[in-house]
Scaffold this motif. Structure first.
Motif, PDB file in Angstrom:
ATOM      1  N   GLY A   1       0.819  -1.210   0.000  1.00  0.00           N
ATOM      2  CA  GLY A   1       0.000   0.000   0.000  1.00  0.00           C
ATOM      3  C   GLY A   1       0.849   1.254   0.000  1.00  0.00           C
ATOM      4  O   GLY A   1       1.747   1.395   0.826  1.00  0.00           O
ATOM      5  N   GLY A   2       0.569   2.171  -0.923  1.00  0.00           N
ATOM      6  CA  GLY A   2       1.345   3.399  -1.029  1.00  0.00           C
ATOM      7  C   GLY A   2       2.497   3.308  -2.004  1.00  0.00           C
ATOM      8  O   GLY A   2       3.154   4.315  -2.285  1.00  0.00           O
ATOM      9  N   ALA A   3       2.754   2.104  -2.547  1.00  0.00           N
ATOM     10  CA  ALA A   3       3.800   1.955  -3.559  1.00  0.00           C
ATOM     11  C   ALA A   3       3.342   2.592  -4.863  1.00  0.00           C
ATOM     12  O   ALA A   3       2.174   2.453  -5.261  1.00  0.00           O
ATOM     13  CB  ALA A   3       4.123   0.482  -3.773  1.00  0.00           C
ATOM     14  N   LEU A   4       4.229   3.280  -5.549  1.00  0.00           N
ATOM     15  CA  LEU A   4       3.873   3.979  -6.783  1.00  0.00           C
ATOM     16  C   LEU A   4       4.598   3.432  -8.011  1.00  0.00           C
ATOM     17  O   LEU A   4       3.999   3.344  -9.091  1.00  0.00           O
ATOM     18  CB  LEU A   4       4.187   5.472  -6.649  1.00  0.00           C
ATOM     19  CG  LEU A   4       3.398   6.231  -5.582  1.00  0.00           C
ATOM     20  CD1 LEU A   4       3.886   7.662  -5.476  1.00  0.00           C
ATOM     21  CD2 LEU A   4       1.907   6.200  -5.892  1.00  0.00           C
ATOM     22  N   ALA A   5       5.858   3.092  -7.894  1.00  0.00           N
ATOM     23  CA  ALA A   5       6.590   2.652  -9.076  1.00  0.00           C
ATOM     24  C   ALA A   5       7.901   2.002  -8.672  1.00  0.00           C
ATOM     25  O   ALA A   5       8.433   2.246  -7.587  1.00  0.00           O
ATOM     26  CB  ALA A   5       6.865   3.830 -10.003  1.00  0.00           C
ATOM     27  N   VAL A   6       8.407   1.180  -9.585  1.00  0.00           N
ATOM     28  CA  VAL A   6       9.753   0.629  -9.486  1.00  0.00           C
ATOM     29  C   VAL A   6      10.444   0.884 -10.819  1.00  0.00           C
ATOM     30  O   VAL A   6       9.844   0.687 -11.883  1.00  0.00           O
ATOM     31  CB  VAL A   6       9.741  -0.879  -9.189  1.00  0.00           C
ATOM     32  CG1 VAL A   6      11.172  -1.423  -9.202  1.00  0.00           C
ATOM     33  CG2 VAL A   6       9.080  -1.176  -7.861  1.00  0.00           C
TER      34      VAL A   6
ATOM     35  N   VAL B   1      20.963  -0.182  -8.090  1.00  0.00           N
ATOM     36  CA  VAL B   1      20.539  -1.187  -9.067  1.00  0.00           C
ATOM     37  C   VAL B   1      19.115  -0.913  -9.548  1.00  0.00           C
ATOM     38  O   VAL B   1      18.795  -1.113 -10.710  1.00  0.00           O
ATOM     39  CB  VAL B   1      20.642  -2.602  -8.455  1.00  0.00           C
ATOM     40  CG1 VAL B   1      20.055  -3.651  -9.379  1.00  0.00           C
ATOM     41  CG2 VAL B   1      22.085  -2.914  -8.102  1.00  0.00           C
ATOM     42  N   ALA B   2      18.271  -0.456  -8.646  1.00  0.00           N
ATOM     43  CA  ALA B   2      16.883  -0.153  -8.988  1.00  0.00           C
ATOM     44  C   ALA B   2      16.388   0.940  -8.047  1.00  0.00           C
ATOM     45  O   ALA B   2      16.944   1.140  -6.958  1.00  0.00           O
ATOM     46  CB  ALA B   2      16.006  -1.394  -8.866  1.00  0.00           C
ATOM     47  N   MET B   3      15.337   1.647  -8.479  1.00  0.00           N
ATOM     48  CA  MET B   3      14.766   2.714  -7.667  1.00  0.00           C
ATOM     49  C   MET B   3      13.287   2.416  -7.415  1.00  0.00           C
ATOM     50  O   MET B   3      12.578   1.953  -8.317  1.00  0.00           O
ATOM     51  CB  MET B   3      14.903   4.063  -8.371  1.00  0.00           C
ATOM     52  CG  MET B   3      14.430   5.252  -7.538  1.00  0.00           C
ATOM     53  SD  MET B   3      14.642   6.843  -8.385  1.00  0.00           S
ATOM     54  CE  MET B   3      13.142   6.905  -9.360  1.00  0.00           C
ATOM     55  N   VAL B   4      12.845   2.692  -6.208  1.00  0.00           N
ATOM     56  CA  VAL B   4      11.427   2.569  -5.862  1.00  0.00           C
ATOM     57  C   VAL B   4      10.888   3.941  -5.503  1.00  0.00           C
ATOM     58  O   VAL B   4      11.623   4.815  -5.023  1.00  0.00           O
ATOM     59  CB  VAL B   4      11.203   1.584  -4.702  1.00  0.00           C
ATOM     60  CG1 VAL B   4      11.767   0.212  -5.047  1.00  0.00           C
ATOM     61  CG2 VAL B   4      11.816   2.104  -3.409  1.00  0.00           C
ATOM     62  N   VAL B   5       9.593   4.149  -5.743  1.00  0.00           N
ATOM     63  CA  VAL B   5       8.935   5.413  -5.409  1.00  0.00           C
ATOM     64  C   VAL B   5       7.650   5.094  -4.670  1.00  0.00           C
ATOM     65  O   VAL B   5       6.884   4.200  -5.071  1.00  0.00           O
ATOM     66  CB  VAL B   5       8.622   6.236  -6.674  1.00  0.00           C
ATOM     67  CG1 VAL B   5       7.952   7.553  -6.290  1.00  0.00           C
ATOM     68  CG2 VAL B   5       9.895   6.509  -7.468  1.00  0.00           C
ATOM     69  N   ALA B   6       7.399   5.819  -3.583  1.00  0.00           N
ATOM     70  CA  ALA B   6       6.217   5.583  -2.758  1.00  0.00           C
ATOM     71  C   ALA B   6       5.717   6.901  -2.193  1.00  0.00           C
ATOM     72  O   ALA B   6       6.363   7.947  -2.326  1.00  0.00           O
ATOM     73  CB  ALA B   6       6.548   4.601  -1.637  1.00  0.00           C
ATOM     74  N   GLU B   7       4.582   6.810  -1.537  1.00  0.00           N
ATOM     75  CA  GLU B   7       3.980   8.017  -0.947  1.00  0.00           C
ATOM     76  C   GLU B   7       4.827   8.569   0.195  1.00  0.00           C
ATOM     77  O   GLU B   7       4.733   9.746   0.518  1.00  0.00           O
ATOM     78  CB  GLU B   7       2.567   7.707  -0.450  1.00  0.00           C
ATOM     79  CG  GLU B   7       1.567   7.339  -1.539  1.00  0.00           C
ATOM     80  CD  GLU B   7       1.190   8.526  -2.416  1.00  0.00           C
ATOM     81  OE1 GLU B   7       1.625   9.660  -2.122  1.00  0.00           O
ATOM     82  OE2 GLU B   7       0.466   8.319  -3.409  1.00  0.00           O
ATOM     83  N   SER B   8       5.619   7.732   0.835  1.00  0.00           N
ATOM     84  CA  SER B   8       6.508   8.197   1.906  1.00  0.00           C
ATOM     85  C   SER B   8       7.820   7.440   1.834  1.00  0.00           C
ATOM     86  O   SER B   8       7.912   6.367   1.210  1.00  0.00           O
ATOM     87  CB  SER B   8       5.859   7.973   3.285  1.00  0.00           C
ATOM     88  OG  SER B   8       5.875   6.595   3.604  1.00  0.00           O
TER      89      SER B   8
END
Length: 795
Positions: A60-65, A109-116
């Motif tokens: 929950g709150g995950a936006l992208a990888v 190696v990878a980036m994650v984006v989330a609401e917080s």
């Protein structure tokens, strides 16, 4: 909130920061802002076989990888070894995220984006990355070996930079020498540890088809160029804003892959994304520096003079070169610095930048110069011991004399000006050197280990395009710029390409403009750190701001003054010489005749009812000028450190510190004093405490401030300083840079003092840091050697 550039009055800036009123990157809040975090490699060298992101995206709150596969079709590679002449440096392709192979532990190696940020960190734990480990290269000897694994597949070996330079006949001088010193010196990997770590906020404005990127960078305009090139857009489509910066010391002057990844996803998500690295990330993946091995062979005459030096500089570059300077920065600077402020007729140097599976090395305060000065100063002490001379006397016999300037060195530099012998004599007087030696003798008689380190140094500042070309780097934006605009009321905006990270630029440039225009400094506003508001320039690197930005500002101010005087002549009806003072334009030899500056300025905007300007007179009072230093200019100085070493605990206490510094004409004494003392504090930390250490698998084992030690305030002594002013013939007002002088001197002076303290024990200091652990090992080794020599049968 769209934040403009830093706009402050000359004395507001330090007070504002002390009161907690600064606005740093992490203070910026934008509507709809989300947060990024990075998956980082646990391996020093490995092939990526699979990245599984499904579980992370279900949180929950995950936006992208963002994975390398997502990024590769849409961004361009950078060429970290370039721009450079091919015989000096070699380029290869690097992408913001590694395509198939990781090359150091901590590489993103990878980036994650989330609401917080909290959710983003949870996403990191849910991502699975499978690796196939590869053999790692962890030192320069292995890097040079014929069978070493290749770190960059585009290259045939691990030599990223090589240059052989010098002049004279070193072989002949060595044959004719009374004796020869052969020595190898080792320098540890270190990093800057600013209070504020790296940070980026990337936003995309669809209505304008424009990126706005907030970055804690000291080079906004070059950063904009990198963003535009890699993202495949024009520079006009990118705005870079540098807010208040909580320290940099060079490491925020290079390009990093994380920033590109943020900008790419900000456009795709149509939301601003923030990333601020934590301290562990900073130690793992922000620029490292200083790790070198230097071999020297020195010809010495019986009187202690040095006719020739041969050197081999091996720089552990890590797994990549960081732009825009590339891999030649440390090896070339060190190689050219080894001759120091001394007359050396013959010199030969081989300088290497070698790839290893460690975090990339980049610029950090005193880059390259630290090691070169350390080497020549330890050589001077060795000569003194060998000939039974005082260390200060050996330096006297070798220093370049004032009448010899400009002085071309055999390492390819042209020293512009200085009085090196006077700097040495003044620091000896300041420290009451003879009395210090007497105190040392008394302490030794009581079994105490008191040491005195005497160091002379010279350091380059303000590299311009001509000097970069000499070193093989072409296409460097090595100039700076300033725009000056006076409004109709006589108030002034100064817009500069320099970007302060705590050096007091706003104060210095405001004072400079106010003095030149004869107005109060409070009427000058300095604007910096925003590519949409300031002229293009290289930013704040290589101690260049006073020289290059100050030079551009001086030229722009002269243009403004010239136009003001043209306007004033319509009011004063005179061809006599004019001057500016106290807000008035005055006839120099008839001060009763004057006109208010505001009245003259108003005429430039057609606001005067007293005069009518000719139709050919161009309205407005705005001028932009650039300055590209024609030569590097060289600050110099002399330091004396007094240390006490406890042989039982191997603890080093710096008890006294004396400085004589010459940075040419001083624009602001208080700023210079702060720069020098802060630099000394950093040099003491480099000399005694700081070391980034990897284990045999390429894992960083000093990844926290419990392991990577920096000095406390109690480790820094009270300093006594004097300042000389030997103007440079190549700059406006004769100014030189000062940002790195304190560090360069302390990096050599403190270890020299430690070596002097432990001379009765036979300890030889050939590397850093002189930490308690290392000193304890050296002391124990010397003690064991003494026991073995005294009792041969026990060995």
């Amino acid at each position: 909130m769209i934040m403009a550039a830093t706009e402050v009055g000359p004395r507001i800036e330090p007070d504002r920061l002390v009161r907690g009123k600064g606005q740093f990157l992490d203070d910026v809040k934008l509507p709809g802002m989300c947060h990024a975090a990075f998956v980082r490699s646990p391996h020093a060298h490995a092939r990526i076989t699979r990245i599984v992101t499904d579980e992370a995206l279900r949180i929950g709150g995950a936006l992208a990888v963002l994975t390398p596969e997502d990024l590769l079709p849409y961004v361009r590679a950078v060429r970290p070894g370039e721009p450079a002449v091919s015989t000096f440096s070699r380029g290869y392709n690097r992408y913001p995220l590694p395509v198939d192979t990781v090359t150091f532990s901590g590489e993103p190696v990878a980036m994650v984006v989330a609401e917080s940020r909290y959710i983003a960190e949870d996403m990191l734990d849910a991502i699975q990355v499978d690796y196939e480990p590869l053999p790692a290269v962890l030192d320069v000897a292995h890097s040079l070996a014929a069978d070493a694994p290749r770190i960059q597949p585009d290259l045939s070996d691990n030599i990223l930079f090589y240059r052989h330079f010098g002049e004279g006949d070193v072989d002949r001088a060595l044959e004719a020498a009374d004796f020869v010193i052969d020595q190898t010196f080792y320098f540890p990997r270190q990093t800057a540890v600013p209070i504020e770590t790296r940070g980026v906020i990337a936003a995309f404005e669809p209505a304008w088809n424009r990126f706005t990127i907030w970055s804690s960078t000291q080079t906004p305009h070059p950063a904009r160029t990198i963003f535009a090139n890699v993202l495949g857009v024009t520079e006009g489509d990118v705005r870079v804003i540098a807010p208040d910066i909580g320290g940099s010391f060079g490491i925020k002057g290079t390009g990093y892959p994380e920033a590109i990844a943020l900008a790419f996803l900000a456009r795709r998500l149509q939301r601003p994304i923030k990333w601020v690295e934590d301290r562990r990330e900073h130690l793992l993946a922000c620029a490292h520096a200083h790790e070198q091995q230097i071999q020297v062979t020195v010809a010495v005459q019986g009187d202690g003079t040095i006719p020739a030096i041969r050197s081999k500089v091996l720089v552990d570059q890590g797994s990549h070169a960081l732009g825009p300077v590339g891999a030649g920065l440390e090896p070339m600077t060190t190689g050219q610095s080894i001759v120091g402020p001394y007359r050396v007729a013959h010199y030969d140097c081989e300088a290497y930048g070698l790839l290893t599976n460690k975090c990339p090395q980049g610029p950090y305060r005193g880059v390259g110069t630290l090691q070169g000065i350390f080497v020549i100063e330890r050589v001077m002490d060795t000569i003194a011991e060998r000939l039974g001379l005082d260390p200060a006397e050996v330096r006297r016999r070798n220093l370049i004399q004032p009448h010899e300037f400009p002085y071309p060195t055999p390492a390819g530099r042209l020293y512009d000006s200085g009085n090196y012998p006077e700097a040495l004599e003044r620091v000896l007087r300041l420290a009451d050197y003879d009395r210090l030696r007497q105190r040392q003798a008394e302490a030794r008689a009581e079994g105490q280990y008191l040491g005195i380190g005497v160091v002379c140094f010279v350091e380059h500042t303000s590299t311009g395009s001509p000097d970069y070309r000499k070193r093989g780097a072409v296409g460097m934006p090595a100039f700076d710029a300033a725009t000056v605009r006076m409004d109709a009321h006589g108030n002034v905006d100064v817009k500069v390409s320099a970007c302060s990270s705590g050096q007091g630029h706003e104060r210095v440039f405001a004072k400079l403009a106010a003095a030149e225009l004869g107005i109060a400094a409070e009427r000058v506003r300095v604007v910096q750190g925003d590519t949409a508001m300031t002229p293009f320039g290289s930013g704040s690197t290589v101690s260049r701001s006073a020289v290059s930005t100050g030079g551009a500002l001086n030229l722009a101010l002269q243009d403004l003054k010239s136009k003001l005087f043209q306007l004033a002549r319509f009011f004063l009806d005179t061809d006599a010489e004019l001057e500016l003072s106290d807000g008035q334009v005055i006839v120099k030899h008839n001060p009763d005749r004057q006109v208010p500056l505001a009245q003259v300025a108003g005429a430039a905007y057609n606001r005067s009812q007293e005069i009518t300007l000719p139709e050919t007179f161009e309205p407005g009072l705005e001028f932009t000028r650039t300055f590209d230093p024609p030569h590097q200019v060289f600050g110099n100085g002399a330091h004396i450190a007094v240390v006490r070493v406890d042989p039982e605990t191997a603890r080093v206490q710096v008890e006294q510190y004396y400085i004589v510094e010459d940075c040419g004409t001083i624009l602001d004494h208080e700023v210079v004093e702060g720069q020098v003392q802060g630099g000394v504090a950093q040099g003491i930390g480099n000399a005694i405490f700081e070391e980034l250490t990897y284990d045999d698998a390429g894992q960083l084992i000093t990844a926290s401030l419990m392991d990577y030690l920096v000095p406390y305030a109690t480790d820094i002594p009270v300093m006594q300083a004097e300042h000389m002013e030997t103007p440079s013939p190549f700059t406006f007002n004769g100014v030189k840079g000062v940002g790195e002088a304190g560090t360069v001197g302390a990096y050599a002076a403190v270890p020299s003092a430690v070596a002097d303290a432990l001379r009765p024990l036979g300890v030889e200091v050939t590397g850093l840091p002189v930490s308690p652990q290392r000193l304890w090992e050296w002391i124990r080794r010397c003690h064991q050697s003494e026991v073995s020599n005294a009792n041969p049968s026990s060995s």
